[in-house]
Design an enzyme around this catalytic site. Structure first.
Site, short mmCIF file in Angstrom:
data_model
loop_
_atom_site.label_atom_id
_atom_site.label_comp_id
_atom_site.label_asym_id
_atom_site.label_seq_id
_atom_site.Cartn_x
_atom_site.Cartn_y
_atom_site.Cartn_z
N LYS A 57 0.79 -1.40 -0.21
CA LYS A 57 0.36 -0.14 0.44
C LYS A 57 0.87 1.55 -0.03
O LYS A 57 0.79 2.27 -0.83
CB LYS A 57 -0.94 -0.42 1.42
CG LYS A 57 -2.04 -0.28 0.88
CD LYS A 57 -3.37 -0.17 1.76
CE LYS A 57 -4.57 -1.11 1.66
NZ LYS A 57 -5.34 -1.90 3.06
N GLU A 140 -14.70 -18.02 -10.08
CA GLU A 140 -15.55 -18.80 -9.16
C GLU A 140 -16.00 -17.80 -8.26
O GLU A 140 -17.56 -18.31 -8.54
CB GLU A 140 -14.29 -19.60 -8.50
CG GLU A 140 -15.98 -20.55 -7.50
CD GLU A 140 -16.72 -21.99 -8.47
OE1 GLU A 140 -18.09 -21.70 -8.28
OE2 GLU A 140 -16.31 -22.76 -8.75
N VAL A 143 -20.15 -15.83 -8.68
CA VAL A 143 -21.46 -16.53 -7.92
C VAL A 143 -21.00 -17.31 -6.97
O VAL A 143 -20.35 -17.80 -6.98
CB VAL A 143 -22.17 -17.72 -9.00
CG1 VAL A 143 -23.23 -17.76 -8.52
CG2 VAL A 143 -22.29 -16.90 -10.25
N ALA A 145 -19.63 -16.09 -4.43
CA ALA A 145 -18.13 -15.31 -3.26
C ALA A 145 -16.84 -17.31 -3.93
O ALA A 145 -17.07 -17.63 -4.92
CB ALA A 145 -18.29 -15.25 -2.02
N GLY A 203 -18.89 -5.80 4.04
CA GLY A 203 -18.20 -5.84 2.60
C GLY A 203 -18.78 -6.81 1.89
O GLY A 203 -18.28 -7.33 0.19
N ASP A 217 -27.63 -7.56 -9.30
CA ASP A 217 -26.35 -8.43 -9.08
C ASP A 217 -26.57 -9.99 -8.93
O ASP A 217 -26.04 -10.68 -9.76
CB ASP A 217 -26.45 -7.84 -8.02
CG ASP A 217 -24.94 -8.90 -7.36
OD1 ASP A 217 -23.91 -8.83 -7.97
OD2 ASP A 217 -25.22 -10.13 -6.52
N LYS A 221 -26.43 -12.80 -12.32
CA LYS A 221 -25.55 -14.21 -11.86
C LYS A 221 -26.53 -15.23 -11.80
O LYS A 221 -25.91 -17.00 -12.64
CB LYS A 221 -25.41 -14.46 -10.03
CG LYS A 221 -24.47 -13.90 -8.96
CD LYS A 221 -24.99 -13.37 -7.89
CE LYS A 221 -23.17 -12.66 -6.88
NZ LYS A 221 -23.50 -12.67 -5.67
N GLY A 311 -18.80 -10.73 1.00
CA GLY A 311 -17.28 -10.37 1.45
C GLY A 311 -16.79 -10.81 1.80
O GLY A 311 -15.97 -11.89 0.41
#
Ligand code: NHO
Length: 330
Positions: A57, A140, A143, A145, A203, A217, A221, A311
């Site tokens: 960072k 992967e 959809v 996570a 998140g 969203d 999917k 997340g």
């Protein structure tokens, strides 16, 4: 050794780097040699040595150059060892360049849903370029996570099973919102907007949470899975019920769930808001969990996958495992 160039180092990208840094010793064949956000980029020029991940960072901030995607892609694609581009943005512009990345000899791994759910022509071009250049594309995390949804569906299709229906709760954000809402009730509990804010802070949401709330969203999917199942689904024609961010109906012994359906047999795919009895498997979901049920010729009682569907940690896990699937081949 596989070299990696990461585009997008926001919520999910940062978590991926942190997982790679933590487990780097157990996956010594992976090196991050370039990373970029929308304003700055860092290349390990000139010799493709690994970037120091513990301080990326600060280094990006202090030593990064102005972001320039073509310079970035040229650097990664000239890597002396096989190289993967990881797209951790939600950018359509980046997604539309996957055919070019593949043509330049790069493998692609991404949680970005755009390439697989927008124009069918782009989707086909990606599949063709990957085949032509013998390169791999793994998505992967687009959809459920890191849940093994896409790999399971591809395995079912490739081994000749017949998909009769895929039905599921595909939104971690909406699962969370409905679960919190069911808990608190609409009178004394948290406001809808407060629950959405917590979902964002955890998140779970898309970079723009409106994409979760307007059903886009989940629609993406459904299109992604439908296309893998051999259907010609398109966002333009998929029936999608909107969710109204107002007091939601609350019935006794019923819960609200936002359900995505892919139905190659009847052709009735879509996304709808339904009220389900507490005994329904979808009603038992906790937190931000997803649940996806595949009903096929071999699985007349559905094959069910359940677990956290949103997340940074679980999304990055899906990306990391896709990277390993490529790295394992070299
Ligand atoms: P951020 O935090 O906005 O970061 C984006 C990064 O990309 C920034 O560094 C930005 O500078 C960079 N960037 C943007 N455009 C660029 C460009 N043109 N060139 C270079 N860099 C550029 O976004 P997130 O939150 O980290 O999300 C990244 C990707 O992960 C998105 O495509 C998102 O859809 C995807 N993703 C996230 C999740 C999640 O849990 N947050 C999931 C799946 C995929 O399974 C999850 C899911 O479906 C969540 C869903 N909302 C749900 O079910 O509720």
């Amino acid at each position: 050794m596989v070299n990696i160039g990461i585009i997008g180092v926001g919520l999910v990208g940062s978590e991926l780097i942190s997982q790679l840094a933590t487990y780097a010793s157990s996956v010594p064949r992976i090196s991050v040699i370039a990373l970029t956000n929308s304003s700055k980029q860092l290349l390990s020029t000139p010799n493709y040595s690994p970037l120091e991940l513990s301080t990326w960072k600060q280094t990006l901030q202090t030593q990064g150059n102005t972001a320039n995607l073509s310079v970035f892609i040229d650097y990664v694609s000239n890597s002396p060892t096989p190289a993967i581009i990881i797209d951790n943005t939600s950018s359509q512009e980046i997604a539309s360049q996957y055919p070019l990345f593949l043509e330049k000899g790069l493998h692609v791994v991404t949680p970005n849903k755009k390439a697989f759910s927008s124009e069918a022509t782009l989707y086909k071009e990606i599949i063709e370029e990957a085949k032509k250049n013998k390169k791999l594309v793994f998505n992967e995390s687009t959809v459920g996570a890191g849940l093994p949804i896409i790999s399971t569906l591809k395995d079912l299709v490739r081994t000749g099973d017949k998909i009769n229906r895929i039905e599921g709760i595909f939104s971690g954000t909406l699962s969370y919102i409905f679960n919190e809402f069911s808990k608190s009730g609409d009178d004394n509990g948290q406001k809808f907007s407060e629950i959405v804010t917590v979902a964002k802070n955890n998140g779970y949401t898309e970079p723009d949470p409106r994409d979760d709330l307007n059903g886009l969203d989940v629609a993406r999917k459904v299109v992604i899975l439908g296309r893998i199942a051999g259907m010609n689904l398109s966002l333009d024609t998929l029936p999608v019920e909107n969710i109204v961010p107002e007091p939601l109906p609350k019935n006794n012994n019923q819960v609200l769930r936002y359900v995505g359906v892919i139905d190659p047999v009847c052709g009735e795919s879509g996304v709808k808001l339904v009220s389900l009895p507490l005994s329904h498997p979808f009603a038992t979901l906790k937190g931000s969990d997803n649940m996806i049920a595949f009903t096929t010729q071999r699985f007349p009682n559905p094959l069910i996958i359940q677990g956290a569907g949103a997340g940074a940690a679980v999304t990055a896990f899906g990306i990391f495992s896709d990277i390993l699937k490529i790295a394992d081949r070299f």
